[in-house]
Design an enzyme around this catalytic site. Structure first.
Site, PDB file in Angstrom:
ATOM      1  N   CYS A 334       0.806  -1.235   0.000  1.00 12.96           N
ATOM      2  CA  CYS A 334       0.000   0.000   0.000  1.00 12.96           C
ATOM      3  C   CYS A 334       0.838   1.284   0.000  1.00 12.96           C
ATOM      4  O   CYS A 334       0.575   2.177  -0.803  1.00 12.96           O
ATOM      5  CB  CYS A 334      -0.986   0.022   1.157  1.00 12.96           C
ATOM      6  SG  CYS A 334      -1.231  -1.531   1.986  1.00 12.96           S
ATOM      7  N   ARG A 363       6.536 -11.314   5.546  1.00 12.44           N
ATOM      8  CA  ARG A 363       5.987 -11.102   6.882  1.00 12.44           C
ATOM      9  C   ARG A 363       6.427 -12.230   7.800  1.00 12.44           C
ATOM     10  O   ARG A 363       6.487 -13.387   7.367  1.00 12.44           O
ATOM     11  CB  ARG A 363       4.455 -11.084   6.842  1.00 12.44           C
ATOM     12  CG  ARG A 363       3.901  -9.949   6.015  1.00 12.44           C
ATOM     13  CD  ARG A 363       2.395  -9.973   6.020  1.00 12.44           C
ATOM     14  NE  ARG A 363       1.891  -9.021   5.030  1.00 12.44           N
ATOM     15  CZ  ARG A 363       0.628  -8.961   4.644  1.00 12.44           C
ATOM     16  NH1 ARG A 363      -0.257  -9.774   5.175  1.00 12.44           N
ATOM     17  NH2 ARG A 363       0.244  -8.070   3.747  1.00 12.44           N
ATOM     18  N   GLN A 381       1.170 -11.044  -3.256  1.00 13.25           N
ATOM     19  CA  GLN A 381      -0.251 -10.707  -3.206  1.00 13.25           C
ATOM     20  C   GLN A 381      -0.684 -10.233  -4.583  1.00 13.25           C
ATOM     21  O   GLN A 381       0.052  -9.520  -5.253  1.00 13.25           O
ATOM     22  CB  GLN A 381      -0.480  -9.560  -2.229  1.00 13.25           C
ATOM     23  CG  GLN A 381      -0.242  -9.912  -0.787  1.00 13.25           C
ATOM     24  CD  GLN A 381      -0.551  -8.707   0.086  1.00 13.25           C
ATOM     25  OE1 GLN A 381       0.062  -7.650  -0.063  1.00 13.25           O
ATOM     26  NE2 GLN A 381      -1.499  -8.852   0.979  1.00 13.25           N
ATOM     27  N   ASP A 383      -2.424  -7.733  -5.479  1.00 16.06           N
ATOM     28  CA  ASP A 383      -2.871  -6.575  -4.713  1.00 16.06           C
ATOM     29  C   ASP A 383      -3.382  -5.475  -5.633  1.00 16.06           C
ATOM     30  O   ASP A 383      -2.934  -5.355  -6.771  1.00 16.06           O
ATOM     31  CB  ASP A 383      -1.657  -6.054  -3.936  1.00 16.06           C
ATOM     32  CG  ASP A 383      -2.058  -5.414  -2.625  1.00 16.06           C
ATOM     33  OD1 ASP A 383      -3.271  -5.312  -2.353  1.00 16.06           O
ATOM     34  OD2 ASP A 383      -1.153  -5.021  -1.872  1.00 16.06           O
ATOM     35  N   HIS A 385      -5.014  -1.171  -5.123  1.00 13.20           N
ATOM     36  CA  HIS A 385      -5.565  -0.106  -4.290  1.00 13.20           C
ATOM     37  C   HIS A 385      -6.398   0.805  -5.152  1.00 13.20           C
ATOM     38  O   HIS A 385      -5.976   1.186  -6.247  1.00 13.20           O
ATOM     39  CB  HIS A 385      -4.440   0.640  -3.577  1.00 13.20           C
ATOM     40  CG  HIS A 385      -3.723  -0.247  -2.622  1.00 13.20           C
ATOM     41  ND1 HIS A 385      -2.592  -0.946  -2.971  1.00 13.20           N
ATOM     42  CD2 HIS A 385      -4.026  -0.611  -1.347  1.00 13.20           C
ATOM     43  CE1 HIS A 385      -2.214  -1.688  -1.938  1.00 13.20           C
ATOM     44  NE2 HIS A 385      -3.072  -1.516  -0.943  1.00 13.20           N
ATOM     45  N   LYS A 465     -14.430  -4.758   6.120  1.00 12.56           N
ATOM     46  CA  LYS A 465     -14.054  -5.462   4.888  1.00 12.56           C
ATOM     47  C   LYS A 465     -15.076  -6.526   4.505  1.00 12.56           C
ATOM     48  O   LYS A 465     -15.898  -6.940   5.330  1.00 12.56           O
ATOM     49  CB  LYS A 465     -12.690  -6.099   5.053  1.00 12.56           C
ATOM     50  CG  LYS A 465     -12.629  -7.107   6.183  1.00 12.56           C
ATOM     51  CD  LYS A 465     -11.254  -7.755   6.291  1.00 12.56           C
ATOM     52  CE  LYS A 465     -11.204  -8.663   7.506  1.00 12.56           C
ATOM     53  NZ  LYS A 465     -10.014  -9.475   7.579  1.00 12.56           N
ATOM     54  N   HIS A 511      -8.335  -1.426  -0.306  1.00 12.45           N
ATOM     55  CA  HIS A 511      -7.335  -2.449  -0.646  1.00 12.45           C
ATOM     56  C   HIS A 511      -8.141  -3.653  -1.102  1.00 12.45           C
ATOM     57  O   HIS A 511      -9.151  -3.969  -0.493  1.00 12.45           O
ATOM     58  CB  HIS A 511      -6.528  -2.934   0.550  1.00 12.45           C
ATOM     59  CG  HIS A 511      -5.992  -1.886   1.462  1.00 12.45           C
ATOM     60  ND1 HIS A 511      -4.651  -1.692   1.622  1.00 12.45           N
ATOM     61  CD2 HIS A 511      -6.600  -1.016   2.284  1.00 12.45           C
ATOM     62  CE1 HIS A 511      -4.455  -0.739   2.508  1.00 12.45           C
ATOM     63  NE2 HIS A 511      -5.621  -0.310   2.935  1.00 12.45           N
TER      64      HIS A 511
HETATM   65 ZN   LIG Z   1      -3.036  -2.484   0.819  1.00 19.24          ZN
END
Ligand SMILES: [Zn+2]
Ligand SMILES: [Zn+2]
Length: 636
Positions: A334, A363, A381, A383, A385, A465, A511
């Protein structure tokens, strides 16, 4: 007189002391046969419970959800009875019901063997065939202690000592008696269908400072058919285990020299991943996303601004120093996307602005939770945004949701559970902001007409979410897709856009990940297909099988022709026999085997077999290619 008020509000009167079983029988013989226990003024009771005075009474039959744990636990008594009979010196601990069955913990001088389990099970079946009743009796604390002491049951003595006086009961069936609060099935004949599965070690009271006991596990269901189905599902799940298939099909590996939770994608696994990534990119461009790449390390300054350093440090790896500045490996994509957003002013006209990245993050995960591809320490990910105006967010969430559903459908996944996760206790942002955001998530879902559940308090601290748990072909749910609101980062990075009236406005930030991570999704995919990937995803789509060495050249030529047409083909020109080669290709779950012998070599044909064993016969290569290409195009 006793008065039973039934769930429908009607009542019946009986002489005081009438048992729940007799009450059931007075209502109907079918009910008496199906009843397992009763509920009297909200408390579960044995069917032998005697009703006195007025009470709300509900009879619980074996198809009610409350019945199964009681049946399972009662079966644990029968297990303890059998073990005691075969091993008189055994010491008994506890025997609760669990998901799918029950267990009982024992202290024995030697380990239980598989043969022991078979004899214990046989002994249990004898007790069940004898259909002996469970009988409840009360005892004072002193009497109970003395009795258990005398029986040589130290764990039970300890349990009894923890109970308040006046609440101690024993249950006896046949010659076996156990300290227990109950309730139980009326007699052993009502035991569920069960199977002893395995033994494992378990510390008394779950404390590693205590003695290690032996835990015998069993699976148990009301009906034999349910037990069979469960056992078949377990067998099937074992066959589909992605860790096993990952080795057998040469898809990925982990290495002690590299470290736990760090995946190596082998050529075949990487091929599947690259196909997924390609369709992912194409679909994102088609859905109005822009693709980005951001660095894998960043100065700590970035994570100070984002707040990750303050709130997420336990999941981040230690800092490294470069030019006297501290850097971290990125745990999330992000902040990088926000950096790109902030390089210039954005007008309200550009909204929504969608930035996507196959972003690899690292992580820290506890070693105990690492297992296969589902929990790893480095992962990519899928991912994205989305920055949008507040009034756009509902449509945008709906767009993302439909995109997720469409995308998963490509991989044969049409079944999922949907959750809306709301404000947890520790959260930033006003309750009003949260309510508004949750309402827009719910409105978006209501427009899909799909059922969803609310996960109260399950949101992240920075926003609510939508979670999608994909159900695979065995009905097992996997948490993958997520659509997540964020009240935090736009504020911390002072993200804004220029509104119609030229004022600076804070955009909403969402996200989202369609697949979650490629690693986890790959695990789901392997187990969903059991390793037999559909043609368009199969790393090797066809294997050429020359019958004898003299056919090798013709076979390689055919393979080259197919490769030129875009097919992924290999040739097994080993000296093994044809049947062996066919079996080997089927075990590798290669969709097509193309057998080439004298006849085929002479006529420019191939004999086509499917991995299922189906023989499609000989056909010209062009004809095979045509059908093949059509299937790949349809992503079949
Ligand atoms: Zn994010
Ligand atoms: Zn019990």
């Amino acid at each position: 007189m006793a008065k039973a008020i039934l769930p429908d509000g009607s009542f019946r009167e009986y002489p005081d002391g009438t048992t729940l079983f007799d009450i059931a029988a007075s209502i109907g013989s079918r009910l008496a046969k199906a009843a397992v226990v009763g509920e009297v003024n909200g408390a579960l009771r044995d069917l032998s419970f005697r009703l006195v005075g007025e009470a709300k009474v509900r009879l619980i039959t074996e198809d009610a959800p409350e019945a199964l744990p009681i049946m399972r636990h009662s079966c644990a008594h029968i297990l303890a009875e059998a073990v005691t009979k075969l091993f008189p010196n055994v010491k008994l601990a506890i025997g609760p019901p669990i998901d799918d069955g029950f267990y009982y913990d024992f202290e024995m001088e030697r380990p239980f063997t598989p043969d022991d389990l078979a004899s214990i099970e046989a002994e249990m079946r004898k007790s069940i065939a004898a259909n002996v009743p469970f009988q409840r009796s009360e005892a004072s604390k002193a009497d109970a202690g003395a009795r258990l002491e005398k029986a040589g049951q130290p764990y039970k003595v300890e349990l009894a000592n923890d109970l308040p006086d006046g609440s101690i009961t024993f249950y006896q069936h046949g010659a076996f008696s156990d300290l227990c609060g109950g309730p139980h099935i009326p007699a052993t004949g009502r035991a569920p269908a069960f199977k002893l599965t395995h033994v494992s070690g378990a510390y008394w009271r779950g404390d590693a400072k205590n003695k290690m006991l032996q835990r015998i596990y069993a699976v148990a269901f009301v009906k034999p058919k349910q037990l069979e189905e469960h056992l078949a599902r377990v067998e099937e799940a074992k066959k589909r285990d992605h860790r096993v298939l990952g080795k057998e099909l040469d898809l990925f590996s982990f290495h002690e020299e590299v470290g736990a939770g760090l995946v190596h994608w082998h050529p075949k696994g990487a091929m599947i991943r690259s196909i997924i990534e390609q369709v992912w990119r194409d679909e994102h461009l088609a859905h109005g996303y822009a693709l980005t790449y951001t660095p894998h390390i960043a100065s700590e300054k970035l994570y100070e601004i984002s707040g990750h350093l303050q709130n997420y440090a336990q999941n981040m790896y230690a800092a490294m120093e470069i030019d006297e500045r501290k850097y971290r490996v990125k745990p999330m994509n992000c902040p990088g996307h926000i950096m790109i957003y902030k390089t210039r002013l954005h007008s309200y006209r550009e909204m929504p602005l969608r930035m996507a990245e196959l972003g690899t993050v690292y992580r820290y995960e506890e070693p105990g939770v690492l297992g296969g591809l589902t929990r790893v320490r480095g992962f990519t990910q899928d991912d994205a945004h989305i920055f949008c105006r507040p009034e756009q967010v509902e449509d945008e969430v709906l767009n993302v949701f439909n995109f997720v559903v469409e995308f998963l459908c490509l991989f044969g996944m049409n079944d999922y559970e949907i959750y809306v996760a709301t404000r947890p206790e520790k959260a930033i942002g006003s309750v009003e902001m949260w309510d508004k955001a949750v309402a827009s998530l719910k409105r978006a879902l209501e427009r899909t007409k799909l059922a969803y559940q609310v996960d109260e308090g399950g949101g992240a601290f920075y926003g609510p979410k939508i979670d999608l748990r994909i159900k695979d072909c065995l009905g097992r749910p996997w948490q993958c897709s997520t659509i997540q609101f964020d009240f935090n980062l736009p504020e911390r990075f002072d993200v804004y856009y220029i509104a119609e009236d030229s004022s600076k406005q804070r955009p909403y930030m969402v996200h989202r990940a369609l697949l979650g991570s490629l690693e986890r999704f790959f695990a789901v995919l392997i187990e969903h297909y059991g390793g037999a990937f559909p043609l368009w995803l199969a790393p090797v789509q066809a294997r050429g099988i020359p019958i004898a060495d003299r056919h090798n050249e013709a076979c390689h030529k055919i393979a080259a022709q197919l490769r030129a047409a875009g097919a992924r083909v290999e040739v097994d020109d080993s000296s093994e026999r044809t049947n062996y080669k066919i079996r080997e290709a089927a075990m590798q779950k290669v969709p097509y085997m193309l057998v080439v012998g004298d006849r085929e070599a002479a006529s420019g044909q191939v004999s086509v077999r499917e991995r299922s064993g189906a023989d499609l016969g000989a056909m010209p290569i062009e004809k095979f290619l045509e059908a093949f290409a059509a299937k790949v195009k349809d992503r079949k």
